[in-house]
Design an enzyme around this catalytic site. Structure first.
Site, PDB file in Angstrom:
ATOM      1  N   ASP A  72       9.947  93.295  40.065  1.00 52.33           N
ATOM      2  CA  ASP A  72      11.125  93.719  39.290  1.00 52.33           C
ATOM      3  C   ASP A  72      10.718  94.448  38.009  1.00 52.33           C
ATOM      4  O   ASP A  72      11.458  95.305  37.523  1.00 52.33           O
ATOM      5  CB  ASP A  72      11.999  92.512  38.931  1.00 52.33           C
ATOM      6  CG  ASP A  72      12.960  92.172  40.069  1.00 52.33           C
ATOM      7  OD1 ASP A  72      13.365  93.096  40.789  1.00 52.33           O
ATOM      8  OD2 ASP A  72      13.285  90.993  40.239  1.00 52.33           O
ATOM      9  N   GLY A 356      -5.281  98.137  48.796  1.00 56.16           N
ATOM     10  CA  GLY A 356      -5.260  96.933  49.619  1.00 56.16           C
ATOM     11  C   GLY A 356      -6.567  96.162  49.503  1.00 56.16           C
ATOM     12  O   GLY A 356      -7.526  96.615  48.869  1.00 56.16           O
ATOM     13  N   CYS A 383      -6.653 103.896  44.944  1.00 55.30           N
ATOM     14  CA  CYS A 383      -7.518 102.721  44.833  1.00 55.30           C
ATOM     15  C   CYS A 383      -8.330 102.516  46.115  1.00 55.30           C
ATOM     16  O   CYS A 383      -9.309 103.226  46.325  1.00 55.30           O
ATOM     17  CB  CYS A 383      -6.690 101.494  44.451  1.00 55.30           C
ATOM     18  SG  CYS A 383      -7.693 100.213  43.691  1.00 55.30           S
ATOM     19  N   MET A 386      -8.951 105.699  47.692  1.00 56.28           N
ATOM     20  CA  MET A 386     -10.038 106.503  47.116  1.00 56.28           C
ATOM     21  C   MET A 386     -11.388 105.984  47.622  1.00 56.28           C
ATOM     22  O   MET A 386     -12.270 106.748  48.016  1.00 56.28           O
ATOM     23  CB  MET A 386      -9.972 106.428  45.586  1.00 56.28           C
ATOM     24  CG  MET A 386     -11.143 107.057  44.869  1.00 56.28           C
ATOM     25  SD  MET A 386     -12.394 105.801  44.463  1.00 56.28           S
ATOM     26  CE  MET A 386     -13.363 106.683  43.268  1.00 56.28           C
ATOM     27  N   HIS A 509      -4.044 103.156  39.939  1.00 53.23           N
ATOM     28  CA  HIS A 509      -2.762 103.121  40.656  1.00 53.23           C
ATOM     29  C   HIS A 509      -1.741 103.937  39.858  1.00 53.23           C
ATOM     30  O   HIS A 509      -0.906 103.365  39.148  1.00 53.23           O
ATOM     31  CB  HIS A 509      -2.261 101.671  40.779  1.00 53.23           C
ATOM     32  CG  HIS A 509      -3.005 100.871  41.794  1.00 53.23           C
ATOM     33  ND1 HIS A 509      -2.758 100.965  43.147  1.00 53.23           N
ATOM     34  CD2 HIS A 509      -4.007  99.981  41.662  1.00 53.23           C
ATOM     35  CE1 HIS A 509      -3.559 100.148  43.796  1.00 53.23           C
ATOM     36  NE2 HIS A 509      -4.336  99.544  42.921  1.00 53.23           N
ATOM     37  N   GLU A 511       0.867 105.261  40.693  1.00 56.61           N
ATOM     38  CA  GLU A 511       2.260 104.955  41.067  1.00 56.61           C
ATOM     39  C   GLU A 511       2.886 103.932  40.120  1.00 56.61           C
ATOM     40  O   GLU A 511       4.108 103.884  39.980  1.00 56.61           O
ATOM     41  CB  GLU A 511       2.332 104.472  42.530  1.00 56.61           C
ATOM     42  CG  GLU A 511       1.731 103.100  42.840  1.00 56.61           C
ATOM     43  CD  GLU A 511       0.235 103.100  43.099  1.00 56.61           C
ATOM     44  OE1 GLU A 511      -0.440 104.082  42.708  1.00 56.61           O
ATOM     45  OE2 GLU A 511      -0.281 102.111  43.671  1.00 56.61           O
TER      46      GLU A 511
END
Ligand code: GLN
Length: 535
Positions: A72, A356, A383, A386, A509, A511
């Site tokens: 959230d 992951g 991550c 890459m 990251h 994003e």
């Protein structure tokens, strides 16, 4: 001015979008130039969600200050466009941990330590401390779970007590089903929700109703009657074409004015420029001029929530570039051992390989990266995406057969990706990765990375234990892999790129920093590259 509070409770069902409602309220208050901050309570007894499996919990969101928090927080930041801090996240684990260690220190000598008043006081004092330190005009407290759960019952009791000392507006988010056969909006479940909240000694100021279609006047009247509220306090939260329209929708139905009134806040002129820009972004999200197909490759794709930030970053970059990024989810395990349907990539304008942990599905990812590289499909690796881009390059361009990351194959002869030095003595699992905002240099002005960000150094968020093995820097760069981003001490590789086409991987990251009003630069570059590919 003392801080005011909004408490958002959910009744009946989880998954109604309490995070989006909370974020929309944050966005609205910010439009009116009030300083609003969220607080999230999660009832689980973990200290934080960092050790949970993505299938259990969805994405673990990481803040600048290294906190691993509930997803959230990603929604809050995407709507509010502000960097938040980990102290805004309160969990059952943090509260109980604090109480027990205080008891062991003698903090409650002579007393029997109880849920009420000790745990409830701990909650209230944490919230008051946040107000004292951060001085927001409004703190919006989202209570995870639904009313009636054992996990959040003591927190809801603390909210009731908070209202005895402070100005608190309570909101009940509930579900209003429409029965297909008769097309009627049914209020009975919502009425039961109202009753459950009343049993906790709380009368809500508003009921926000999630429903497929707009609330009928008759539905509002009926629910208002049962809830002792006036009709305009039953707020419509019908399905939106994009979540980012919800703040505008709430303002259209007059929720903003009533909320400000209840909070005792002046109805100021809102920031018209910000609202106009937000509207423009919404318009470009709903009906963009262009479209591209992006394959998002992961190993937790059965739960799209595991990649919430990636999905949203594509939407943000799409709004900026007037482009819809249609996402095709690709489960990488389907591509292990030479299996898998590569025809699907004929229709793709770009490929993203996500982050992951653990070896499952990573051979499939490596196969897909090779396919993207050899077929000139624009590629972004995040991550793990890459790290595997490096492994693929080592295997297929530098002749290092069997190359791998030591996380995935500890016995490999060519360990291209190895444990970070700073991780070697760490055994505890909670909050111990290389986390949070880290600075990075982009020395090469011609690189995709520098062109995307337009500056150096930059800062992105991280969550990893492994890194590019520097012993292989020369071998791979001699074969054409470009290293285009380094930590400020130049010791860790942060960005790599293919020398031709659009292929970039980052240890970070990006994003996690993408917002509706300020999309992540690398995602914008990916979409631009995708748009220029003919399929
Ligand atoms: N498992 C890898 C590491 O720990 C990648 C982590 C990630 O993708 N977030 O370094």
């Amino acid at each position: 001015m003392p801080t005011k509070y909004v408490v958002v409770l959910g009744s009946l069902l989880s998954g109604l979008g309490k995070g989006v409602v909370t974020s929309s309220i944050l966005r609205i208050l910010d439009f009116y130039n009030y300083k609003a901050l969220p607080v999230k309570f999660d009832g689980y007894l973990n200290f934080d969600c960092g050790t949970m499996n993505p299938f259990q919990h969805g994405e673990v969101f990481v803040l600048d200050d290294k906190s691993e928090v509930d997803m959230d927080f990603g929604i809050y930041e995407r709507f509010l466009n502000k960097d938040l801090t980990g102290d805004l996240s309160i969990t059952g684990g943090k509260l109980l941990g604090a109480i027990i260690s205080k008891e062991r220190q003698g903090g409650y000598l002579g007393q029997t330590v109880q849920i009420i008043p000790h745990l409830t006081n701990e909650i209230i004092s944490r919230i008051e401390k946040l107000s004292d330190e951060k001085k927001p005009d409004v703190l919006i407290i989202e209570v995870g779970g639904t009313v009636g759960d054992i996990e959040n019952s003591y927190f809801i009791e603390a909210m009731r007590q908070l209202a005895l000392k402070h100005e608190v507006v309570f909101i009940n988010l509930t579900y209003l089903p429409t029965l297909d056969v008769v097309g009627e909006q049914k209020t009975k479940p919502a009425q039961i929700g109202v009753r459950l909240i009343l049993q906790d000694g709380i009368r809500t100021n508003f009921i926000i109703c999630r429903s497929q279609t707009a609330l009928l006047e008759s539905t509002k009247e009926k629910l208002a009657l049962f809830a002792n509220l006036s009709k305009e306090r039953i707020i419509d939260d019908k399905d939106q074409q994009t979540l980012y329209n919800l703040p505008l929708h709430f303002m259209d139905v007059g929720f903003d004015r009533l909320l400000l009134k209840d909070l005792g806040l002046q109805l100021r002129q809102p920031n018209k420029k910000k609202i106009a820009e937000w509207k423009e972004n919404v318009k470009r999200t709903i009906s963009p001029k262009h479209e591209v197909n992006i394959a998002v490759v992961g190993k937790y794709t059965h739960l799209h929530d595991s990649y919430a930030s990636v999905k949203e970053a594509l939407i943000h970059a799409g709004a900026k570039t007037d482009t819809r990024a249609n996402v095709t989810w690709i489960e990488s395990t389907d591509y292990d051992d030479g299996k898998g349907d590569y025809n699907i990539f004929k229709k793709m304008h770009g490929v993203v390989v996500t982050g992951g942990f653990g070896s499952r599905g990573t051979e499939g990812m490596i196969n897909i990266i090779k396919h993207a590289r050899t077929n000139n499909i624009p590629y972004l690796g995040l991550c793990l995406g890459m790290q595997l881009m490096v492994v693929e390059y080592a295997r297929n361009m530098a002749g290092l057969a069997g190359a791998n990351s030591s996380e995935l194959d500890p016995k490999t002869k060519h360990k291209l990706i190895v444990l970070l030095d700073s991780q070697k003595r760490i055994t505890a699992k909670g909050g111990t990765m290389r986390l949070g905002a880290q600075e990075c240099l982009l020395p090469d002005k011609d690189s995709v990375a520098y062109k995307a960000y337009g500056k150096s150094p930059i800062s992105e968020r991280h969550r990893h234990r492994y890194e590019f093995n520097n012993n292989y820097r020369k071998i791979l760069t001699d074969k054409g892999l470009k290293i285009t981003g380094l930590t400020t001490d130049r010791k860790l590789v942060e960005f790599v790129e293919w020398s031709s086409g659009f292929g970039i991987g980052t240890q970070s990251h990006p994003e996690l920093k993408s917002r509706f009003e300020s999309p992540a630069p690398l995602f914008v570059s990916l979409i631009e590259a995708a748009k220029s590919r003919n399929v």
